[in-house]
Design an enzyme around this catalytic site. Structure first.
Site, PDB file in Angstrom:
ATOM      1  N   ASN A   9       0.792  -1.226  -0.120  1.00  0.00           N
ATOM      2  CA  ASN A   9       0.059  -0.011   0.181  1.00  0.00           C
ATOM      3  C   ASN A   9       0.899   1.295  -0.097  1.00  0.00           C
ATOM      4  O   ASN A   9       1.237   1.691   1.036  1.00  0.00           O
ATOM      5  CB  ASN A   9      -0.889  -0.157   1.426  1.00  0.00           C
ATOM      6  CG  ASN A   9      -1.743   1.241   1.577  1.00  0.00           C
ATOM      7  OD1 ASN A   9      -1.946   2.052   0.383  1.00  0.00           O
ATOM      8  ND2 ASN A   9      -2.333   1.517   2.522  1.00  0.00           N
ATOM      9  N   LYS A  11       0.243   4.216  -0.467  1.00  0.00           N
ATOM     10  CA  LYS A  11      -0.446   5.428  -0.043  1.00  0.00           C
ATOM     11  C   LYS A  11      -0.202   6.788  -1.148  1.00  0.00           C
ATOM     12  O   LYS A  11       0.046   6.433  -2.367  1.00  0.00           O
ATOM     13  CB  LYS A  11      -0.124   5.781   1.352  1.00  0.00           C
ATOM     14  CG  LYS A  11      -0.454   4.472   2.229  1.00  0.00           C
ATOM     15  CD  LYS A  11      -0.288   4.749   3.878  1.00  0.00           C
ATOM     16  CE  LYS A  11      -0.267   3.571   4.466  1.00  0.00           C
ATOM     17  NZ  LYS A  11      -0.320   3.661   6.230  1.00  0.00           N
ATOM     18  N   HIS A  95      -9.767   1.445   4.222  1.00  0.00           N
ATOM     19  CA  HIS A  95      -8.492   1.498   5.158  1.00  0.00           C
ATOM     20  C   HIS A  95      -8.890   2.610   6.028  1.00  0.00           C
ATOM     21  O   HIS A  95      -9.589   3.631   5.994  1.00  0.00           O
ATOM     22  CB  HIS A  95      -7.384   2.069   4.271  1.00  0.00           C
ATOM     23  CG  HIS A  95      -6.114   2.168   4.795  1.00  0.00           C
ATOM     24  ND1 HIS A  95      -5.498   3.313   5.778  1.00  0.00           N
ATOM     25  CD2 HIS A  95      -5.067   1.180   4.766  1.00  0.00           C
ATOM     26  CE1 HIS A  95      -4.367   2.792   5.984  1.00  0.00           C
ATOM     27  NE2 HIS A  95      -4.116   1.783   5.627  1.00  0.00           N
ATOM     28  N   GLU A  97      -7.136   5.022   7.278  1.00  0.00           N
ATOM     29  CA  GLU A  97      -6.955   6.354   6.829  1.00  0.00           C
ATOM     30  C   GLU A  97      -8.160   7.036   6.107  1.00  0.00           C
ATOM     31  O   GLU A  97      -8.438   8.414   6.396  1.00  0.00           O
ATOM     32  CB  GLU A  97      -5.537   6.667   6.096  1.00  0.00           C
ATOM     33  CG  GLU A  97      -4.482   6.561   6.935  1.00  0.00           C
ATOM     34  CD  GLU A  97      -3.314   5.677   6.444  1.00  0.00           C
ATOM     35  OE1 GLU A  97      -3.195   5.741   4.954  1.00  0.00           O
ATOM     36  OE2 GLU A  97      -2.443   5.124   7.014  1.00  0.00           O
ATOM     37  N   GLU A 167      -5.754  -4.480  10.538  1.00  0.00           N
ATOM     38  CA  GLU A 167      -4.846  -3.418  10.815  1.00  0.00           C
ATOM     39  C   GLU A 167      -5.073  -2.571  12.111  1.00  0.00           C
ATOM     40  O   GLU A 167      -5.934  -1.705  11.941  1.00  0.00           O
ATOM     41  CB  GLU A 167      -4.593  -2.609   9.609  1.00  0.00           C
ATOM     42  CG  GLU A 167      -4.396  -3.226   8.206  1.00  0.00           C
ATOM     43  CD  GLU A 167      -3.744  -2.201   7.218  1.00  0.00           C
ATOM     44  OE1 GLU A 167      -2.584  -2.476   6.925  1.00  0.00           O
ATOM     45  OE2 GLU A 167      -4.480  -1.059   7.097  1.00  0.00           O
ATOM     46  N   GLY A 173       2.097   2.863  10.821  1.00  0.00           N
ATOM     47  CA  GLY A 173       2.997   4.037  10.677  1.00  0.00           C
ATOM     48  C   GLY A 173       3.635   4.270  12.060  1.00  0.00           C
ATOM     49  O   GLY A 173       4.114   5.395  12.092  1.00  0.00           O
ATOM     50  N   SER A 213       3.080  -1.425  10.562  1.00  0.00           N
ATOM     51  CA  SER A 213       4.409  -1.232  10.877  1.00  0.00           C
ATOM     52  C   SER A 213       4.997  -2.571  10.574  1.00  0.00           C
ATOM     53  O   SER A 213       6.048  -3.137  11.351  1.00  0.00           O
ATOM     54  CB  SER A 213       4.678  -0.936  12.358  1.00  0.00           C
ATOM     55  OG  SER A 213       4.091   0.288  12.546  1.00  0.00           O
ATOM     56  N   GLY A 234       2.793  -0.866   4.549  1.00  0.00           N
ATOM     57  CA  GLY A 234       2.850   0.493   3.930  1.00  0.00           C
ATOM     58  C   GLY A 234       4.337   0.953   3.897  1.00  0.00           C
ATOM     59  O   GLY A 234       4.878   0.626   2.763  1.00  0.00           O
ATOM     60  N   GLY A 235       4.850   1.589   4.625  1.00  0.00           N
ATOM     61  CA  GLY A 235       6.400   2.254   4.812  1.00  0.00           C
ATOM     62  C   GLY A 235       7.239   1.269   4.138  1.00  0.00           C
ATOM     63  O   GLY A 235       8.028   1.654   3.284  1.00  0.00           O
TER      64      GLY A 235
HETATM   65  P1  PGA Z   1       2.502   0.686   7.809  1.00  0.00           P
HETATM   66  O1  PGA Z   1       1.059   0.879   7.013  1.00  0.00           O
HETATM   67  O2  PGA Z   1       3.048  -0.354   7.094  1.00  0.00           O
HETATM   68  O3  PGA Z   1       3.376   2.101   7.149  1.00  0.00           O
HETATM   69  O4  PGA Z   1       2.238   0.743   9.091  1.00  0.00           O
HETATM   70  C1  PGA Z   1       0.386  -0.221   6.601  1.00  0.00           C
HETATM   71  C2  PGA Z   1      -1.197   0.270   6.105  1.00  0.00           C
HETATM   72  O5  PGA Z   1      -1.587   1.300   6.460  1.00  0.00           O
HETATM   73  O6  PGA Z   1      -1.656  -0.388   5.330  1.00  0.00           O
END
Ligand code: PGA
Length: 257
Positions: A9, A11, A95, A97, A167, A173, A213, A234-235
């Site tokens: 992802n 983002k 998601h 967010e 999640e 994050g 994370s 994500g990251g």
């Molecule tokens: P993250 O994000 O791995 O940066 O924590 C995961 C996500 O929001 O899908």
């Protein structure tokens, strides 16, 4: 069999040049891990080019969101049919967010799941509790409620393609990680709900991912469990080396027969 799947992802990250470089590297190196499904979810504006670069590779391309209406006066939104036209077959829905920043409701997420299924997409439904809910001991209750709201009026046949991504919001994050054991507890309780509300066959079939994370240094802790069938990353998906290591961990993990 629940084949593992690792989904990136991105983002709202990466320049177009960085995105191109990243998928080009992934494409050339991915053949070493054939037993895992892999997908990347870039920004909408990069989708056609990324799909083009990844032609002939096993890496699928998904969208990070979509609207639930077929067409009309919805300025700034993207219709499912538009995504289908360019070759998208997978979409992240709900998601945290989207829920928190853009105030998406359970009702809208339910409509999006239905629209995704109508267009033949694989929906990756995100659910997860905030820290306060976890500390009150209500995480299981919360995610089950979110799951049931998102799948309202659907049948076990409709939901065969669904993927769930657990999640926990407090782990996204933040560098804080939900333990593999705690994620498994959530998955088990979701599978129980799916068995009761839909069918045992569906509960055994649905792939459940962990997200929050994930890094190559902590993911073995999750992916070693039979009940965690992959990750939404994500990251750590923004760097080819790191993302490839995560895919490799998934390829070495046990697969539920
Ligand atoms: P993250 O994000 O791995 O940066 O924590 C995961 C996500 O929001 O899908």
């Amino acid at each position: 069999m629940r084949k593992k799947i690792i989904v990136a992802n991105w983002k709202m990250n990466l320049s177009f040049k960085d995105a191109e470089d990243l998928v080009s590297q992934l494409k050339t190196q991915i053949s070493k891990v054939p037993n895992v499904d892999v997908a990347v979810c870039p920004s909408f504006v990069y989708l056609p080019q990324i799909i083009n670069i990844l032609k002939g590779s096993q890496i699928q391309v998904g969208a990070q969101n979509m609207y639930f209406k077929d067409e009309g006066a919805y300025t700034g939104e993207i219709a499912p049919g538009m995504l289908k036209d360019i070759g998208i077959r997978m979409v992240i829905i709900g998601h945290s967010e989207r829920r928190q920043i853009f105030k998406e409701t359970d009702e809208e997420i339910n409509l999006k799941v239905k629209a995704a299924l109508k267009f033949g997409f694989i929906p990756i439904l995100c659910i997860g509790e905030d820290l306060e809910t976890r500390e009150k001991g209500e995480a299981e209750k919360w995610v089950n409620k979110q799951f049931l709201a998102a799948t309202r009026d659907l049948t076990s046949v409709d939901l065969e393609k669904l993927i769930i991504a657990y999640e926990p919001i407090w782990a996204i994050g933040t560098g804080k990680i939900c333990s593999g054991e705690d994620a498994v507890k959530i998955n088990k309780s979701l599978r129980k709900t799916i068995t009761e509300k839909f069918s045992l066959a569906l509960s055994e079939k649905i792939r459940m991912l962990y997200g929050g994370s994930i890094k190559s240094s902590n993911f073995s802790e999750h992916i070693k469990h039979n009940d965690i069938n992959g990750g939404l990353v994500g990251g750590a998906s923004l760097k080819a080396d790191e993302f490839l290591k995560i895919i490799e961990l998934a390829s070495m993990a046990p697969v539920k027969a």
